[in-house]
Design a protein around this motif. Sequence first.
Motif, PDB file in Angstrom:
ATOM      1  N   ALA A   1       0.834  -1.213   0.000  1.00 57.73           N
ATOM      2  CA  ALA A   1       0.000   0.000   0.000  1.00 57.73           C
ATOM      3  C   ALA A   1       0.863   1.256   0.000  1.00 57.73           C
ATOM      4  O   ALA A   1       2.073   1.204   0.223  1.00 57.73           O
ATOM      5  CB  ALA A   1      -0.914  -0.010   1.229  1.00 57.73           C
ATOM      6  N   GLY A   2       0.192   2.377  -0.245  1.00 57.61           N
ATOM      7  CA  GLY A   2       0.841   3.679  -0.072  1.00 57.61           C
ATOM      8  C   GLY A   2       1.696   4.126  -1.218  1.00 57.61           C
ATOM      9  O   GLY A   2       2.809   4.598  -1.014  1.00 57.61           O
ATOM     10  N   GLU A   3       1.206   3.997  -2.447  1.00 61.71           N
ATOM     11  CA  GLU A   3       1.996   4.408  -3.607  1.00 61.71           C
ATOM     12  C   GLU A   3       2.426   5.867  -3.528  1.00 61.71           C
ATOM     13  O   GLU A   3       3.546   6.207  -3.877  1.00 61.71           O
ATOM     14  CB  GLU A   3       1.198   4.195  -4.900  1.00 61.71           C
ATOM     15  N   ASN A   4       1.541   6.748  -3.064  1.00 62.00           N
ATOM     16  CA  ASN A   4       1.857   8.171  -3.028  1.00 62.00           C
ATOM     17  C   ASN A   4       3.037   8.483  -2.112  1.00 62.00           C
ATOM     18  O   ASN A   4       3.681   9.515  -2.247  1.00 62.00           O
ATOM     19  CB  ASN A   4       0.628   8.974  -2.583  1.00 62.00           C
ATOM     20  N   ASP A   5       3.307   7.626  -1.170  1.00 64.26           N
ATOM     21  CA  ASP A   5       4.412   7.862  -0.248  1.00 64.26           C
ATOM     22  C   ASP A   5       5.774   7.782  -0.939  1.00 64.26           C
ATOM     23  O   ASP A   5       6.788   8.100  -0.331  1.00 64.26           O
ATOM     24  CB  ASP A   5       4.382   6.852   0.898  1.00 64.26           C
ATOM     25  N   TYR A   6       5.816   7.360  -2.180  1.00 73.36           N
ATOM     26  CA  TYR A   6       7.087   7.176  -2.881  1.00 73.36           C
ATOM     27  C   TYR A   6       7.468   8.387  -3.737  1.00 73.36           C
ATOM     28  O   TYR A   6       8.524   8.403  -4.351  1.00 73.36           O
ATOM     29  CB  TYR A   6       7.026   5.923  -3.762  1.00 73.36           C
ATOM     30  N   TYR A   7       6.619   9.410  -3.768  1.00 77.68           N
ATOM     31  CA  TYR A   7       6.844  10.526  -4.669  1.00 77.68           C
ATOM     32  C   TYR A   7       7.399  11.775  -3.991  1.00 77.68           C
ATOM     33  O   TYR A   7       7.976  12.626  -4.650  1.00 77.68           O
ATOM     34  CB  TYR A   7       5.545  10.893  -5.380  1.00 77.68           C
ATOM     35  N   SER A   8       7.215  11.880  -2.694  1.00 71.50           N
ATOM     36  CA  SER A   8       7.644  13.096  -2.007  1.00 71.50           C
ATOM     37  C   SER A   8       7.748  12.825  -0.524  1.00 71.50           C
ATOM     38  O   SER A   8       7.088  11.911   0.005  1.00 71.50           O
ATOM     39  CB  SER A   8       6.648  14.230  -2.256  1.00 71.50           C
ATOM     40  N   TYR A   9       8.553  13.606   0.136  1.00 75.00           N
ATOM     41  CA  TYR A   9       8.667  13.465   1.581  1.00 75.00           C
ATOM     42  C   TYR A   9       7.380  13.903   2.254  1.00 75.00           C
ATOM     43  O   TYR A   9       6.962  13.344   3.259  1.00 75.00           O
ATOM     44  CB  TYR A   9       9.831  14.303   2.111  1.00 75.00           C
ATOM     45  N   GLY A  10       6.725  14.916   1.710  1.00 69.60           N
ATOM     46  CA  GLY A  10       5.508  15.426   2.317  1.00 69.60           C
ATOM     47  C   GLY A  10       5.520  16.942   2.369  1.00 69.60           C
ATOM     48  O   GLY A  10       6.459  17.595   1.899  1.00 69.60           O
ATOM     49  N   PRO A  11       4.479  17.531   2.940  1.00 68.16           N
ATOM     50  CA  PRO A  11       4.384  18.994   2.993  1.00 68.16           C
ATOM     51  C   PRO A  11       5.455  19.609   3.886  1.00 68.16           C
ATOM     52  O   PRO A  11       5.965  18.967   4.805  1.00 68.16           O
ATOM     53  CB  PRO A  11       2.976  19.238   3.557  1.00 68.16           C
ATOM     54  N   VAL A  12       5.755  20.887   3.599  1.00 72.31           N
ATOM     55  CA  VAL A  12       6.759  21.626   4.355  1.00 72.31           C
ATOM     56  C   VAL A  12       6.066  22.689   5.197  1.00 72.31           C
ATOM     57  O   VAL A  12       5.124  23.336   4.741  1.00 72.31           O
ATOM     58  CB  VAL A  12       7.784  22.286   3.404  1.00 72.31           C
ATOM     59  N   GLN A  13       6.524  22.879   6.413  1.00 72.56           N
ATOM     60  CA  GLN A  13       5.971  23.913   7.272  1.00 72.56           C
ATOM     61  C   GLN A  13       6.266  25.288   6.693  1.00 72.56           C
ATOM     62  O   GLN A  13       7.283  25.493   6.034  1.00 72.56           O
ATOM     63  CB  GLN A  13       6.589  23.775   8.668  1.00 72.56           C
TER      64      GLN A  13
END
Length: 455
Positions: free
Chosen positions: A366-378
């Motif tokens: 699961a979690g394909e989207n987790d492979y494209y970016s670290y995530g949002p930045v503050q």
Amino acid sequence: MYIKGRYIVSACALLFLQQATAGAMECSKAANAVENTICANKGLYELDAQMGTVYRGLMKASVEAQPELKRTQRLWLKARNDCAEDVTCLEHSYRDRLKLLQTQQMDAVAHNPTGIDKQVMEDLQRSFLGASKGANREVAVERVLASLQTDFEETSFPGDLDKDNPSEQTHFPKTIPKDVTPDEWKALTASAIEGQDETGQTSYSLVDLDGDGQRDLIVQTYAGGTGMFTYVETWRRDGDRFIKRSTEPESSLFYTNDRGANQSVHWIKARGNIYVAYRNGAYGVDHVYLLNPLKINREVPTVTVRYSYSLNVPSTQHKDGGTSTYELEPDLRLTLKRAITKANETQPSNGASQRTPICPIPATGAGENDYYSYGPVQYTLEDVFDLPVIIGNECYIGKLVDWFGSYDEKNGLFAQLALRKPDVDGDGRSYEVNGRRHVTEVSTSIGKADGGAAN
């Protein structure tokens, strides 16, 4: 005068209303149903008053445009009268026309860069280029702007503290401050000057900004908030009063944000003129905008300085909280340094990004989207780039962040590399990164400003 990380705004809603209603229609002479409806409705009456103020201002600001302005105003009056006693129709008609006239007024009074402005822009370009080859080339922009900073003959004074909220609100002084002349005080009190923001510490400075022998007014308001904003607006001395630079109630010449931005301001004097040299920085670039301090700035002379970086991962890292340190393993340090160096060198120059996975996506899981970016930045941090980091046989998703290119002559660029494993919660780690920069390009242009200098 140097301002960093503060907000200044001044406003004169009361004065604007007084000036507007002074030009409203005379209701005792109302001659038809439309005029009677307007006079009977407070909101419509105030809109009519604003219309009169803006229309007269436009007539005064643009002599060449007067025939066309009169023609279109007559057409609008005819269309307005079709509303008869319909209040909603009248309100929409007024608001649409006001919006158009206000845009035309802003265009009419906006400052168009002069030949001298363009020469100053080119002077700055040459100075930045020259300084980038000197002993302190890493901070060429900062050094040049500091050398041009002008020392004003100014009188500064704070606002009076609000009796109910003294820590967060001030008002224009009720008594004449020290070193303000009686003539200046008379003009100041005639202009209903007040800080625009409901909360914030406001201060005032009298300075001759246009060389006419009369001191103009700079109003600064530190509004704080999440971004720690400081707003700055100017008022030009015009006879027996001060006139705000813009008719917009919440206008500011510029603002600075001390969190979530890398901005600084130098008031410089060049070729006989005073300018606000507003620097808005980010990773790899500084934009320096030359603002006319007393005019609307639409087309702004701009010097853009671009940098390249040599990035490094220090062997000594700080633990959470920064009170203690530890030493990175040599192999891990080399791996991290190689990864950020490769990513830095392969970043597209136009800032475009391609939607591809950073780490290989397994055939199942699961979690394909987790492979494209670290995530949002503050919001206080700048997202520089995402990158893969291979440690041992495992791929980590990395993100380099910094403080919008903030740079220190002694320590250089300070950034952080954050890592996480795909599809794994709570496995994040971060490492300090620093870097040295050098100027790669200095260019000029004339166009819209950005950041807190946008107008």
